[in-house]
Design a protein around this motif. Structure first.
Motif, PDB file in Angstrom:
ATOM      1  N   LEU A 149      -5.478   4.265   3.793  1.00 41.55           N
ATOM      2  CA  LEU A 149      -5.915   3.268   2.810  1.00 41.55           C
ATOM      3  C   LEU A 149      -5.862   1.860   3.391  1.00 41.55           C
ATOM      4  CD1 LEU A 149      -5.791   5.606   0.734  1.00 41.55           C
ATOM      5  CD2 LEU A 149      -4.740   3.992  -0.857  1.00 41.55           C
ATOM      6  N   VAL A 188       0.838  -1.204   0.000  1.00 41.75           N
ATOM      7  CA  VAL A 188       0.000   0.000   0.000  1.00 41.75           C
ATOM      8  C   VAL A 188       0.876   1.258   0.000  1.00 41.75           C
ATOM      9  CG1 VAL A 188      -1.777   1.277   1.259  1.00 41.75           C
ATOM     10  CG2 VAL A 188      -1.865  -1.221   1.189  1.00 41.75           C
ATOM     11  N   SER A 198       1.101   4.242  -2.727  1.00 45.76           N
ATOM     12  CA  SER A 198       0.924   5.640  -2.327  1.00 45.76           C
ATOM     13  C   SER A 198       2.044   6.510  -2.883  1.00 45.76           C
ATOM     14  CB  SER A 198       0.893   5.754  -0.796  1.00 45.76           C
ATOM     15  OG  SER A 198      -0.221   5.045  -0.261  1.00 45.76           O
ATOM     16  N   GLY A 220      -9.298   4.152  -5.499  1.00 49.60           N
ATOM     17  CA  GLY A 220      -8.150   4.179  -4.606  1.00 49.60           C
ATOM     18  C   GLY A 220      -7.082   5.147  -5.098  1.00 49.60           C
ATOM     19  N   PHE A 258     -15.699  -1.716  -4.864  1.00 47.37           N
ATOM     20  CA  PHE A 258     -15.226  -0.722  -5.827  1.00 47.37           C
ATOM     21  C   PHE A 258     -16.404  -0.057  -6.538  1.00 47.37           C
ATOM     22  CE2 PHE A 258     -13.787  -0.303 -10.410  1.00 47.37           C
ATOM     23  CZ  PHE A 258     -13.273   0.976 -10.239  1.00 47.37           C
ATOM     24  N   HIS A 288      -7.953  -1.488  -2.540  1.00 45.39           N
ATOM     25  CA  HIS A 288      -7.331  -0.174  -2.743  1.00 45.39           C
ATOM     26  C   HIS A 288      -6.707  -0.004  -4.124  1.00 45.39           C
ATOM     27  CE1 HIS A 288      -3.256  -1.825  -2.190  1.00 45.39           C
ATOM     28  NE2 HIS A 288      -2.813  -0.660  -2.600  1.00 45.39           N
ATOM     29  N   THR A 289      -6.591  -1.096  -4.904  1.00 43.51           N
ATOM     30  CA  THR A 289      -5.948  -0.978  -6.224  1.00 43.51           C
ATOM     31  C   THR A 289      -7.007  -0.820  -7.312  1.00 43.51           C
ATOM     32  OG1 THR A 289      -5.862  -3.403  -6.280  1.00 43.51           O
ATOM     33  CG2 THR A 289      -3.868  -2.250  -5.627  1.00 43.51           C
ATOM     34  N   ALA A 331      -9.338  -0.071   4.085  1.00 42.01           N
ATOM     35  CA  ALA A 331      -9.668  -1.305   3.368  1.00 42.01           C
ATOM     36  C   ALA A 331     -10.022  -2.430   4.334  1.00 42.01           C
ATOM     37  CB  ALA A 331      -8.492  -1.718   2.482  1.00 42.01           C
TER      38      ALA A 331
END
Length: 320
Positions: A271, A5, A9, A242, A60, A237-238, A275
């Motif tokens: 994040l 993560v 970022s 995100g 998502f 998060h991907t 998540a």
């Protein structure tokens, strides 16, 4: 997983930098852990894995809709496309799981040389093509890229070999600590792809060192609680939402803190734990909060327990 993560970022945020190479081996580390402990393949596990992917795609789509980034129908279509055509790590991990019985058979038989061709595919052929002039020397074939299932299978095989050869018992802590700066340096100059033997060596060294740390009981319980959500953290998060959150948060933190590094770390933390929170409904629905000591005992124990009850019920104490 937090390292991954944090890598995103940096790489997808307002301050993209080559420093991301230093933490790029996080993906190899995730696959290394799977290989070290081994994967026992079953179709049920594949179904559960894609159920996590389906849930992440639904999350998502919901984030797109409630944030106003897409209408209901468009959000649903984008979520489905993300599940089928995105989530490379999900599909690569599934492929790795399907190859795990063959890898386990080859390595656990005692002759680790049987897995060498797979290591050659990943570390020499695949990674070699990423090096200068490698594309001109090595032939091209589909499937050997860094973001693929064969790469994860190679990392898995390498970890199985390390476990089989008891590498952790042969390398001292001092040796590993001396190797870390050189491995980080090599990754920092660009040798940190998922199919890189340098990234694999760094992931293995960090894993072995971490395994030697005595974790307090409370910390161990916290880590055990967070563990089942780690794959979901990656998938949730991907995505486009995100990526948008990374940029929004980092711009906000840039206006508060004197250095952008603070904003990157805080963004990664938000994040990461965000998540995990979004994954809680899935875990509640699948009863993953159930403590281990409350699960049903093995069949042999249940049979013995039932036999004991029957013997007691026939005793004179229960008659009349």
């Amino acid at each position: 997983m937090f390292e991954i993560v944090l890598m995103h970022s940096i790489g997808f945020g307002e301050h993209s930098s080559r420093i991301v190479n230093f933490i790029a081996p996080g993906v190899a580390g995730f696959a290394f852990i799977s290989g070290w402990f081994g994967v026992k393949f079953s179709w049920t596990k594949i179904v559960k894995l894609y159920a996590i992917g389906l849930y992440a795609a639904a999350v998502f789509a919901a984030m797109l809709y409630f944030s106003g980034m897409a209408s209901g129908a468009a959000a649903a279509v984008m979520g489905w496309n993300k599940l089928i055509h995105g989530f490379w790590f999900l599909h690569a991990y599934a492929l790795m799981m399907m190859l795990s019985p063959l890898i386990n058979l080859a390595v656990d038989s005692g002759d680790c040389r049987r897995a060498v061709p797979l290591l050659f595919l990943v570390w020499i052929w695949g990674f070699g093509r990423t090096l200068p002039f490698g594309d001109d020397i090595l032939p091209q074939t589909a499937g050997l890229d860094a973001l693929g299932g064969i790469t994860l299978a190679g990392v898995y095989a390498g970890a199985r070999i390390c476990r089989r050869l008891k590498i952790d018992e042969k390398l001292s802590t001092k040796t590993l600590l001396l190797c870390l700066p050189f491995l980080f340096l090599l990754c920092g100059i660009g040798l940190a792809d998922n199919n890189s033997p340098i990234a694999f060596a760094l992931a293995a060294a960090v894993f072995i060192l971490f395994s030697r740390i005595r974790i307090p009981a409370f910390s161990a319980k916290v880590l055990e609680f967070l563990g089942p959500s780690m794959f979901s953290v990656y998938l949730i998060h991907t995505n486009e939402f995100g990526g948008r959150m990374i940029n929004v948060l980092e711009r906000y933190f840039d206006s508060i803190f004197p250095h952008y590094a603070f904003g990157i770390v805080l963004t990664a933390l938000i994040l990461f734990f965000g998540a995990i929170v979004l994954d809680l409904p899935r875990r509640l629905a699948t009863a993953e909060f159930k403590p281990r000591n409350t699960r049903k005992p093995p069949l042999a124990h249940r049979t013995a327990f039932i036999s004991r009850l029957r013997s007691l019920s026939s005793a004179k104490f229960f008659q009349g």
